[in-house]
Design a protein around this motif. Structure first.
Motif, PDB file in Angstrom:
ATOM      1  N   UNK A 152       9.365   7.558 -17.051  1.00  0.00           N
ATOM      2  CA  UNK A 152       8.821   7.198 -18.527  1.00  0.00           C
ATOM      3  C   UNK A 152       8.579   8.391 -19.281  1.00  0.00           C
ATOM      4  N   UNK A 153       7.982   9.351 -18.260  1.00  0.00           N
ATOM      5  CA  UNK A 153       7.582  10.633 -19.149  1.00  0.00           C
ATOM      6  C   UNK A 153       8.573  11.658 -19.501  1.00  0.00           C
ATOM      7  N   UNK A 154       9.708  11.587 -18.612  1.00  0.00           N
ATOM      8  CA  UNK A 154      10.929  12.219 -18.751  1.00  0.00           C
ATOM      9  C   UNK A 154      11.505  11.515 -19.922  1.00  0.00           C
ATOM     10  N   UNK A 155      11.564  10.318 -20.002  1.00  0.00           N
ATOM     11  CA  UNK A 155      12.176   9.676 -21.198  1.00  0.00           C
ATOM     12  C   UNK A 155      11.569  10.201 -22.595  1.00  0.00           C
ATOM     13  N   UNK A 156      10.045  10.240 -22.585  1.00  0.00           N
ATOM     14  CA  UNK A 156       9.554  10.856 -23.442  1.00  0.00           C
ATOM     15  C   UNK A 156       9.584  12.196 -23.995  1.00  0.00           C
ATOM     16  N   UNK A 157       9.753  12.844 -22.920  1.00  0.00           N
ATOM     17  CA  UNK A 157      10.167  14.334 -23.114  1.00  0.00           C
ATOM     18  C   UNK A 157      11.447  14.520 -23.947  1.00  0.00           C
ATOM     19  N   UNK A 158      12.272  13.795 -23.513  1.00  0.00           N
ATOM     20  CA  UNK A 158      13.800  13.703 -23.975  1.00  0.00           C
ATOM     21  C   UNK A 158      14.057  13.312 -25.168  1.00  0.00           C
ATOM     22  N   UNK A 159      12.890  12.397 -25.861  1.00  0.00           N
ATOM     23  CA  UNK A 159      12.857  12.172 -27.230  1.00  0.00           C
ATOM     24  C   UNK A 159      13.024  13.393 -28.086  1.00  0.00           C
ATOM     25  N   UNK A 160      12.486  14.600 -27.523  1.00  0.00           N
ATOM     26  CA  UNK A 160      12.171  15.949 -27.905  1.00  0.00           C
ATOM     27  C   UNK A 160      11.294  15.938 -29.157  1.00  0.00           C
ATOM     28  N   UNK A 161      10.130  15.042 -28.734  1.00  0.00           N
ATOM     29  CA  UNK A 161       9.006  15.217 -29.909  1.00  0.00           C
ATOM     30  C   UNK A 161       8.427  16.695 -29.794  1.00  0.00           C
ATOM     31  N   UNK A 162       8.625  17.692 -30.924  1.00  0.00           N
ATOM     32  CA  UNK A 162       7.926  18.930 -30.685  1.00  0.00           C
ATOM     33  C   UNK A 162       6.626  19.252 -30.211  1.00  0.00           C
ATOM     34  N   UNK A 163       5.778  18.143 -30.772  1.00  0.00           N
ATOM     35  CA  UNK A 163       4.390  18.360 -30.455  1.00  0.00           C
ATOM     36  C   UNK A 163       3.905  17.862 -29.151  1.00  0.00           C
ATOM     37  N   UNK A 164       4.676  17.457 -28.463  1.00  0.00           N
ATOM     38  CA  UNK A 164       4.365  16.958 -27.139  1.00  0.00           C
ATOM     39  C   UNK A 164       4.990  17.851 -25.792  1.00  0.00           C
ATOM     40  N   UNK A 165       4.103  18.858 -25.648  1.00  0.00           N
ATOM     41  CA  UNK A 165       4.515  19.670 -24.617  1.00  0.00           C
ATOM     42  C   UNK A 165       4.022  18.995 -23.159  1.00  0.00           C
ATOM     43  N   UNK A 203       0.822  -1.466   0.138  1.00  0.00           N
ATOM     44  CA  UNK A 203      -0.063  -0.105  -0.014  1.00  0.00           C
ATOM     45  C   UNK A 203       0.863   1.190  -0.026  1.00  0.00           C
ATOM     46  N   UNK A 204       2.210   1.399   0.236  1.00  0.00           N
ATOM     47  CA  UNK A 204       3.001   2.346   0.140  1.00  0.00           C
ATOM     48  C   UNK A 204       4.252   2.192  -0.703  1.00  0.00           C
ATOM     49  N   UNK A 205       5.029   1.049  -0.439  1.00  0.00           N
ATOM     50  CA  UNK A 205       6.174   0.908  -1.280  1.00  0.00           C
ATOM     51  C   UNK A 205       6.066   0.701  -2.867  1.00  0.00           C
ATOM     52  N   UNK A 206       4.910  -0.103  -3.164  1.00  0.00           N
ATOM     53  CA  UNK A 206       4.640  -0.235  -4.459  1.00  0.00           C
ATOM     54  C   UNK A 206       4.165   0.898  -5.285  1.00  0.00           C
ATOM     55  N   UNK A 207       3.051   1.756  -4.483  1.00  0.00           N
ATOM     56  CA  UNK A 207       2.698   2.891  -5.202  1.00  0.00           C
ATOM     57  C   UNK A 207       3.930   3.968  -5.363  1.00  0.00           C
ATOM     58  N   UNK A 208       4.825   4.066  -4.713  1.00  0.00           N
ATOM     59  CA  UNK A 208       6.057   4.922  -4.844  1.00  0.00           C
ATOM     60  C   UNK A 208       6.771   4.512  -5.751  1.00  0.00           C
ATOM     61  N   UNK A 209       6.820   2.908  -6.140  1.00  0.00           N
ATOM     62  CA  UNK A 209       7.578   2.427  -7.408  1.00  0.00           C
ATOM     63  C   UNK A 209       6.852   2.876  -8.522  1.00  0.00           C
ATOM     64  N   UNK A 210       5.482   2.902  -8.503  1.00  0.00           N
ATOM     65  CA  UNK A 210       4.710   3.298  -9.487  1.00  0.00           C
ATOM     66  C   UNK A 210       4.851   4.864 -10.088  1.00  0.00           C
ATOM     67  N   UNK A 211       4.997   5.759  -9.059  1.00  0.00           N
ATOM     68  CA  UNK A 211       5.124   7.148  -9.306  1.00  0.00           C
ATOM     69  C   UNK A 211       6.365   7.360  -9.777  1.00  0.00           C
ATOM     70  N   UNK A 212       7.553   6.851  -9.241  1.00  0.00           N
ATOM     71  CA  UNK A 212       8.730   7.029  -9.786  1.00  0.00           C
ATOM     72  C   UNK A 212       9.146   6.765 -11.018  1.00  0.00           C
ATOM     73  N   UNK A 213       8.608   5.219 -11.406  1.00  0.00           N
ATOM     74  CA  UNK A 213       8.720   4.696 -12.815  1.00  0.00           C
ATOM     75  C   UNK A 213       7.903   5.676 -13.914  1.00  0.00           C
ATOM     76  N   UNK A 214       6.648   6.309 -13.474  1.00  0.00           N
ATOM     77  CA  UNK A 214       5.754   6.821 -14.584  1.00  0.00           C
ATOM     78  C   UNK A 214       6.530   8.194 -14.888  1.00  0.00           C
TER      79      UNK A 214
END
Length: 297
Positions: free
Chosen positions: A201-214, A187-198
């Motif tokens: 993942x979004x940072x990796x998507x941003x770093x792909x520098x896709x112009x239309x994804x602000x 109830x605590x450790x897994x939600x933190x894993x999920x938040x860190x991973x999410x």
């Protein structure tokens, strides 16, 4: 009312500092001593009323204390205890505020000198913000605090720690330390894993520098709510994940299965299956809201 002559708090951050504020405001201790690595943080703790004084030498700080609180990352416990436990007088209580218990409690008990008692405690009242500046003497009001006694726990020491946490406004429960780690892992450790991973993942998507994804400009409350806890202390959560690794890895695998099944339904265009899965999740989330305060599961 429980009372201590001197309480030493090792790690005057959010949890340790908030506890110190309450001990001083309610006069549950004659003196609260802060111990830490950063003098500037300790000075701030004095200014904010979290401690009466501070020292940087743990041996000096714990000497003469009848209660010592470990409020540092859990991986430091053994190092601390091996360093200064021999300075403690018989009758002293050592407790903690860590999010992992299990083996950590057993090892801490084994390092106690004769007549010194360890009582595991976990106040479930953290924030994503860290440091004593985020502390409050209301932090624990209505929150759960789980004590994790073992067959070796001194009954009087357990009673005094329970009374102290009750005075903070906490709802105090007792639980087997290994059961604690299974429940909190889910109830605590897994939600933190999920938040860190999410967020990663979004940072990796941003770093792909896709112009239309602000992503930053268009994120709303959903992303902020889902990832709020990803702003938590990396140092603290590194240690929690490692000390509870068996439970955490097992629960990550269950989470991966749930993600895989939702992915399969979406790929298949199975509208009925998606709605059924989401309805089950919605019902479970609403059941959490109906659960009374202080329940452990």
């Amino acid at each position: 009312m429980v009372h201590f002559k001197q309480v030493a708090i090792i790690g005057a951050g959010l949890i340790g500092g908030s506890l110190g504020m309450i001990l001083r405001r309610k006069r549950l201790a004659d003196q609260v001593v802060g111990i830490g690595r950063r003098v500037e943080n300790l000075k701030l703790a004095v200014e904010l009323g979290a401690i009466d004084r501070y020292v940087v030498d743990p041996k000096e700080g714990v000497r003469g204390s009848d209660l010592v609180i470990l409020a540092t990352p859990v991986d430091t416990y053994e190092r601390h205890l091996m360093d200064w436990a021999s300075c403690l007088s018989p009758g002293t209580i050592v407790s903690d505020v860590g999010s992992v218990k299990g083996t950590l409690v057993e090892r801490s008990e084994a390092l106690m000198p004769a007549g010194v008692h360890f009582v595991g405690a976990h106040p479930i009242a953290g924030k994503e913000k860290t440091g004593v500046a985020a502390g409050s003497d209301q932090l624990f009001q209505g929150a759960r605090c789980i004590l994790t006694p073992t067959g070796k726990t001194d009954a009087r020491a357990l009673q005094r720690v329970e009374e102290m946490w009750t005075e903070t406004g906490s709802i105090v429960l007792t639980m087997d330390p290994h059961l604690h780690d299974r429940i909190l892992g889910a109830v605590s450790h897994l939600p933190h894993v999920a938040a860190f991973a999410l967020i990663t993942a979004l940072a990796d998507l941003r770093d792909q520098r896709v112009p239309e994804l602000d992503l930053g400009g268009h994120s709303g409350g959903g992303l902020r709510d889902t990832t709020r806890i990803a702003a938590s202390s990396p140092e603290m959560w590194r240690d929690i994940f490692l000390w509870n690794r068996d439970n955490v890895v097992s629960f990550i695998e269950l989470y991966e299965q749930a993600l895989h099944e939702l992915k399969r339904l979406i790929q298949a265009g199975d509208a009925a299956g998606i709605e059924k899965a989401l309805t089950r999740a919605k019902d479970e989330r609403e059941r959490l809201n109906r659960r009374p305060p202080g329940t452990a599961s």
